[in-house]
Design a protein around this motif. Structure first.
Motif, mmCIF file in Angstrom:
data_model
loop_
_atom_site.group_PDB
_atom_site.id
_atom_site.type_symbol
_atom_site.label_atom_id
_atom_site.label_comp_id
_atom_site.label_asym_id
_atom_site.label_seq_id
_atom_site.Cartn_x
_atom_site.Cartn_y
_atom_site.Cartn_z
ATOM 1 N N GLU A 41 14.062 14.718 40.394
ATOM 2 C CA GLU A 41 13.118 15.779 40.055
ATOM 3 C C GLU A 41 12.104 16.018 41.177
ATOM 4 O O GLU A 41 11.765 17.159 41.486
ATOM 5 C CB GLU A 41 12.388 15.427 38.756
ATOM 6 C CG GLU A 41 11.432 16.519 38.268
ATOM 7 C CD GLU A 41 10.842 16.198 36.909
ATOM 8 O OE1 GLU A 41 9.868 16.863 36.529
ATOM 9 O OE2 GLU A 41 11.353 15.274 36.244
ATOM 10 N N LEU A 42 11.616 14.925 41.783
ATOM 11 C CA LEU A 42 10.571 15.045 42.796
ATOM 12 C C LEU A 42 11.115 15.091 44.217
ATOM 13 O O LEU A 42 10.517 15.700 45.101
ATOM 14 C CB LEU A 42 9.586 13.871 42.672
ATOM 15 C CG LEU A 42 8.810 13.801 41.354
ATOM 16 C CD1 LEU A 42 8.037 12.504 41.266
ATOM 17 C CD2 LEU A 42 7.885 14.997 41.215
ATOM 18 N N ASN A 43 12.238 14.426 44.452
ATOM 19 C CA ASN A 43 12.803 14.352 45.797
ATOM 20 C C ASN A 43 14.309 14.592 45.719
ATOM 21 O O ASN A 43 15.101 13.698 45.976
ATOM 22 C CB ASN A 43 12.509 12.978 46.409
ATOM 23 C CG ASN A 43 12.852 12.920 47.884
ATOM 24 O OD1 ASN A 43 12.625 13.869 48.621
ATOM 25 N ND2 ASN A 43 13.405 11.796 48.313
ATOM 26 N N PRO A 44 14.712 15.814 45.336
ATOM 27 C CA PRO A 44 16.134 16.096 45.107
ATOM 28 C C PRO A 44 16.951 16.013 46.386
ATOM 29 O O PRO A 44 16.392 16.066 47.491
ATOM 30 C CB PRO A 44 16.119 17.531 44.553
ATOM 31 C CG PRO A 44 14.880 18.137 45.122
ATOM 32 C CD PRO A 44 13.883 17.016 45.184
ATOM 33 N N PRO A 45 18.278 15.880 46.249
ATOM 34 C CA PRO A 45 19.135 15.850 47.442
ATOM 35 C C PRO A 45 19.013 17.151 48.230
ATOM 36 O O PRO A 45 18.543 18.172 47.713
ATOM 37 C CB PRO A 45 20.548 15.683 46.852
ATOM 38 C CG PRO A 45 20.332 15.148 45.479
ATOM 39 C CD PRO A 45 19.036 15.708 45.002
ATOM 40 N N LEU A 46 19.464 17.103 49.463
ATOM 41 C CA LEU A 46 19.451 18.300 50.290
ATOM 42 C C LEU A 46 20.320 19.372 49.662
ATOM 43 O O LEU A 46 21.314 19.081 48.984
ATOM 44 C CB LEU A 46 19.986 17.987 51.695
ATOM 45 C CG LEU A 46 19.146 17.019 52.537
ATOM 46 C CD1 LEU A 46 19.865 16.753 53.850
ATOM 47 C CD2 LEU A 46 17.760 17.573 52.787
ATOM 48 N N ARG A 47 19.933 20.602 49.846
ATOM 49 C CA ARG A 47 20.720 21.703 49.300
ATOM 50 C C ARG A 47 22.123 21.690 49.888
ATOM 51 O O ARG A 47 22.348 21.248 51.011
ATOM 52 C CB ARG A 47 20.042 23.035 49.608
ATOM 53 C CG ARG A 47 18.706 23.216 48.878
ATOM 54 C CD ARG A 47 18.117 24.579 49.203
ATOM 55 N NE ARG A 47 16.856 24.774 48.506
ATOM 56 C CZ ARG A 47 16.109 25.872 48.610
ATOM 57 N NH1 ARG A 47 16.517 26.863 49.400
ATOM 58 N NH2 ARG A 47 14.983 25.981 47.943
ATOM 59 N N SER A 48 23.053 22.185 49.091
ATOM 60 C CA SER A 48 24.448 22.203 49.531
ATOM 61 C C SER A 48 24.567 23.001 50.829
ATOM 62 O O SER A 48 24.195 24.166 50.903
ATOM 63 C CB SER A 48 25.323 22.837 48.442
ATOM 64 O OG SER A 48 26.652 22.914 48.877
ATOM 65 N N GLN A 49 25.101 22.348 51.838
ATOM 66 C CA GLN A 49 25.274 23.017 53.113
ATOM 67 C C GLN A 49 26.407 22.344 53.882
ATOM 68 O O GLN A 49 26.691 21.172 53.700
ATOM 69 C CB GLN A 49 23.983 22.975 53.932
ATOM 70 C CG GLN A 49 23.467 21.564 54.197
ATOM 71 C CD GLN A 49 22.133 21.568 54.919
ATOM 72 O OE1 GLN A 49 21.614 22.619 55.246
ATOM 73 N NE2 GLN A 49 21.581 20.395 55.153
ATOM 74 N N VAL A 50 27.053 23.118 54.705
ATOM 75 C CA VAL A 50 28.155 22.600 55.504
ATOM 76 C C VAL A 50 27.584 21.822 56.677
ATOM 77 O O VAL A 50 26.785 22.349 57.446
ATOM 78 C CB VAL A 50 29.052 23.744 56.006
ATOM 79 C CG1 VAL A 50 30.164 23.196 56.881
ATOM 80 C CG2 VAL A 50 29.634 24.509 54.824
ATOM 81 N N HIS A 51 27.959 20.569 56.798
ATOM 82 C CA HIS A 51 27.457 19.743 57.886
ATOM 83 C C HIS A 51 28.599 19.125 58.694
ATOM 84 O O HIS A 51 28.397 18.196 59.444
ATOM 85 C CB HIS A 51 26.572 18.625 57.321
ATOM 86 C CG HIS A 51 27.269 17.744 56.324
ATOM 87 N ND1 HIS A 51 27.408 18.093 55.001
ATOM 88 C CD2 HIS A 51 27.882 16.551 56.472
ATOM 89 C CE1 HIS A 51 28.066 17.134 54.370
ATOM 90 N NE2 HIS A 51 28.368 16.188 55.249
ATOM 91 N N GLN A 52 29.807 19.658 58.532
ATOM 92 C CA GLN A 52 30.963 19.146 59.259
ATOM 93 C C GLN A 52 31.623 20.270 60.039
ATOM 94 O O GLN A 52 31.390 21.455 59.782
ATOM 95 C CB GLN A 52 31.989 18.543 58.288
ATOM 96 C CG GLN A 52 31.507 17.304 57.555
ATOM 97 C CD GLN A 52 32.536 16.837 56.537
ATOM 98 O OE1 GLN A 52 33.140 17.650 55.834
ATOM 99 N NE2 GLN A 52 32.739 15.547 56.451
ATOM 100 N N ASP A 53 32.474 19.871 60.966
ATOM 101 C CA ASP A 53 33.296 20.837 61.686
ATOM 102 C C ASP A 53 34.409 21.289 60.749
ATOM 103 O O ASP A 53 35.234 20.482 60.317
ATOM 104 C CB ASP A 53 33.885 20.182 62.935
ATOM 105 C CG ASP A 53 34.844 21.098 63.665
ATOM 106 O OD1 ASP A 53 34.808 22.326 63.411
ATOM 107 O OD2 ASP A 53 35.646 20.599 64.466
ATOM 108 N N MET A 54 34.459 22.560 60.417
ATOM 109 C CA MET A 54 35.451 23.080 59.466
ATOM 110 C C MET A 54 36.574 23.836 60.173
ATOM 111 O O MET A 54 37.264 24.650 59.552
ATOM 112 C CB MET A 54 34.761 24.002 58.453
ATOM 113 C CG MET A 54 33.624 23.344 57.683
ATOM 114 S SD MET A 54 34.146 21.890 56.748
ATOM 115 C CE MET A 54 35.043 22.642 55.406
ATOM 116 N N THR A 55 36.784 23.545 61.450
ATOM 117 C CA THR A 55 37.820 24.254 62.209
ATOM 118 C C THR A 55 39.070 23.417 62.443
ATOM 119 O O THR A 55 39.991 23.864 63.129
ATOM 120 C CB THR A 55 37.260 24.711 63.562
ATOM 121 O OG1 THR A 55 36.827 23.560 64.311
ATOM 122 C CG2 THR A 55 36.091 25.660 63.384
ATOM 123 N N ALA A 56 39.134 22.207 61.876
ATOM 124 C CA ALA A 56 40.345 21.381 61.985
ATOM 125 C C ALA A 56 41.348 21.838 60.928
ATOM 126 O O ALA A 56 40.995 22.549 59.982
ATOM 127 C CB ALA A 56 39.988 19.908 61.800
#
Length: 372
Positions: A98-113
Motif C-alpha cells: 500500500e505504501l511502497n508498491p512495486p514498480l509499475r509494469s514496464q519492459v526492462h529486457q531486450d525484446m528483440t531476441a
C-alpha cells in the motif's frame, strides 16, 4: 463407581512473530540512520531521494505516520512528537504494497531476441470458470487471463451436440460448453489490453475434417490481419516479441511420439514398436460403445460371405494425425474464401485421448470377450 472425563484447557498464548529484516534492509537502515536505533524524518527523506530515487515526496512525516498506523493499528498523534522509524518499522514500510508498491509494469529486457528465448505466461484450460469436472465453460476466464497479462490461451475444441459447429469444453466431463466463436471474439477484443506482445492460441483438436475447415474460416475471418503468417513452413528461428507485437499466433500439432510412430512402417518387426509409442502418450480411441458397434459390423461382414483375406488394418481403429493447422497460418488472407476450405480439407480421422480409467475398462471388456 461413576467415571468422569476430564477436559484440559490449554491457555498458553503464542506471540505473532514477524519476519526478521534481511541483511540488505539492515544495511540501508544503518547507513541512513547514521548507526542509530531510530530513523528520523530527515533521514528517511534522504533515503527516499538517494536509494529509491524518489525526491518528490513532500510530506515525509505523513508517510511515516501512515506506516506506523498500519503496522501498530493505532492513530499516530503528531502534536506530541515527531514520527521515527525503528528497524522493524522501516522493514514494514519497504514491503508494504500500500505504501511502497512495486514498480509499475514496464519492459526492462531486450525484446528483440527470438520468441523462444523468453518465458511466456501461459494459461491451461483457460475457458474454465471452476473445476475441471463440472464447472461452466465461458469466455469470462479468458478475458480475465488476458487482462492479467497471460499470453497463451488454450481452447479444447469438440463438435457440438448436432455435429455442425464447434464447442469449447473439457472433454468427457460434465463441464457445460461455450461456443468457439464467442471465445475467439473475446480474445480479439482483449488480447492486448495488458501487453502489446503476441498472443498464442493453442487449439486442442478433437474435430472432424469438415469442422476443422470451419475453424480455419472462423479464425481467419475473426482476426484478419492480426494473424501471423510465417514466411516458410520450417523457419530457422522465431521472430522476436518486438516484431510480433499485436499479432495472433495459432499453435497446434499432435504429440511428437505420434508423429514418430506415424512414420514407422507396420511390418512384423515394427508393429509392436508403433503400439508402444502410441501408448506412451495416451493415444485416444473411440469409446467402448463405438468399439462394440464396429466389432458387430465386422462379424456380420464375415458371416455374410465377405472376403476371408480382409486386411488386418481394416479390423483396427484407423489412426491419423489431426489437421495440421500450420497450413491455416500459411494461407494468405488475400486468397478467395473458397480456396480456404479446399486447402484445409484432408481425408483423415480425429485422434482422441484414452484416459487411464478407459484403458482399464477396455482391458476388462476385452478379457470377457465383449470386444469380439
Amino acid at each position: 463407581m461413576e467415571s468422569y472425563k476430564c477436559c484440559l484447557c490449554f491457555t498458553r498464548k503464542f506471540l505473532w512473530s514477524e519476519a526478521q529484516p534481511p541483511a540488505d534492509v539492515r544495511a540501508a537502515f544503518d547507513a541512513h540512520s547514521e548507526g542509530g536505533t531510530q530513523m528520523t524524518a530527515d533521514q528517511f527523506r534522504r533515503f527516499l531521494a538517494e536509494a529509491q530515487g524518489d525526491a518528490a515526496v513532500a510530506d515525509v512525516e505523513r508517510v511515516m505516520e501512515q506506516a506506523l498506523e498500519l503496522r501498530h493499528r493505532q492513530l499516530f498523534h503528531r502534536k506530541h512528537f515527531k514520527p521515527v522509524f525503528t528497524l522493524d518499522d522501516f522493514h514494514h514500510y519497504l514491503f508494504s504494497e500500500e505504501l511502497n508498491p512495486p514498480l509499475r509494469s514496464q519492459v526492462h529486457q531486450d525484446m528483440t531476441a527470438p520468441l523462444s528465448h523468453y518465458y511466456i505466461y501461459t494459461g491451461h484450460n483457460s475457458y474454465l470458470t471452476g473445476n475441471q469436472l463440472s464447472s461452466d465453460c465461458s469466455d469470462v476466464p479468458i478475458i480475465k487471463a488476458l487482462q492479467n497479462g497471460v499470453r497463451v490461451i488454450e481452447l479444447d475444441m469438440w463438435p457440438n451436440a448436432t455435429k455442425d459447429n464447434i464447442d469449447i469444453l473439457h472433454g468427457r466431463t460434465l463441464t457445460s460448453p461455450v461456443e468457439l466463436i464467442k471465445c475467439l471474439r473475446s480474445i480479439k477484443e482483449y488480447a492486448f489490453s495488458a501487453s502489446p506482445y503476441p498472443v498464442i492460441i493453442t487449439l486442442e483438436d478433437h474435430l472432424t475434417p469438415d469442422l476443422q475447415a470451419k475453424v480455419a474460416e472462423m479464425v481467419i475471418e475473426t482476426f484478419g490481419d492480426m494473424l501471423y503468417y510465417p514466411d516458410s513452413e520450417s523457419p530457422k528461428e522465431f521472430l522476436s516479441p518486438e516484431a510480433l507485437k499485436k499479432r495472433i499466433i495459432i499453435s497446434t500439432k499432435p504429440p511428437k511420439e505420434y508423429l514418430e510412430a506415424k512414420n514407422v512402417k507396420e511390418n512384423d518387426g515394427d508393429t509392436k514398436k508403433v503400439q508402444e509409442s502410441n501408448e506412451a502418450w495416451g493415444m485416444e480411441v473411440p469409446d467402448l460403445q463405438t468399439e462394440l458397434e464396429c466389432s458387430d459390423k465386422d462379424e456380420d461382414a464375415v458371416d455374410d460371405g465377405g472376403d476371408d483375406d480382409v486386411d488386418d488394418d481394416d479390423q483396427k481403429v484407423r489412426q491419423s494425425s489431426p489437421l495440421e493447422y500450420k497450413r491455416l497460418i500459411t494461407i494468405r488472407a488475400g486468397k478467395p474464401k473458397g480456396h480456404i476450405t479446399e486447402a484445409l480439407k484432408v481425408d483423415q480421422e480425429k485422434v482422441r485421448r484414452l484416459s487411464l480409467s478407459e484403458q482399464e475398462l477396455a482391458k476388462a471388456a476385452a478379457s470377457y470377450g465383449l470386444l469380439g
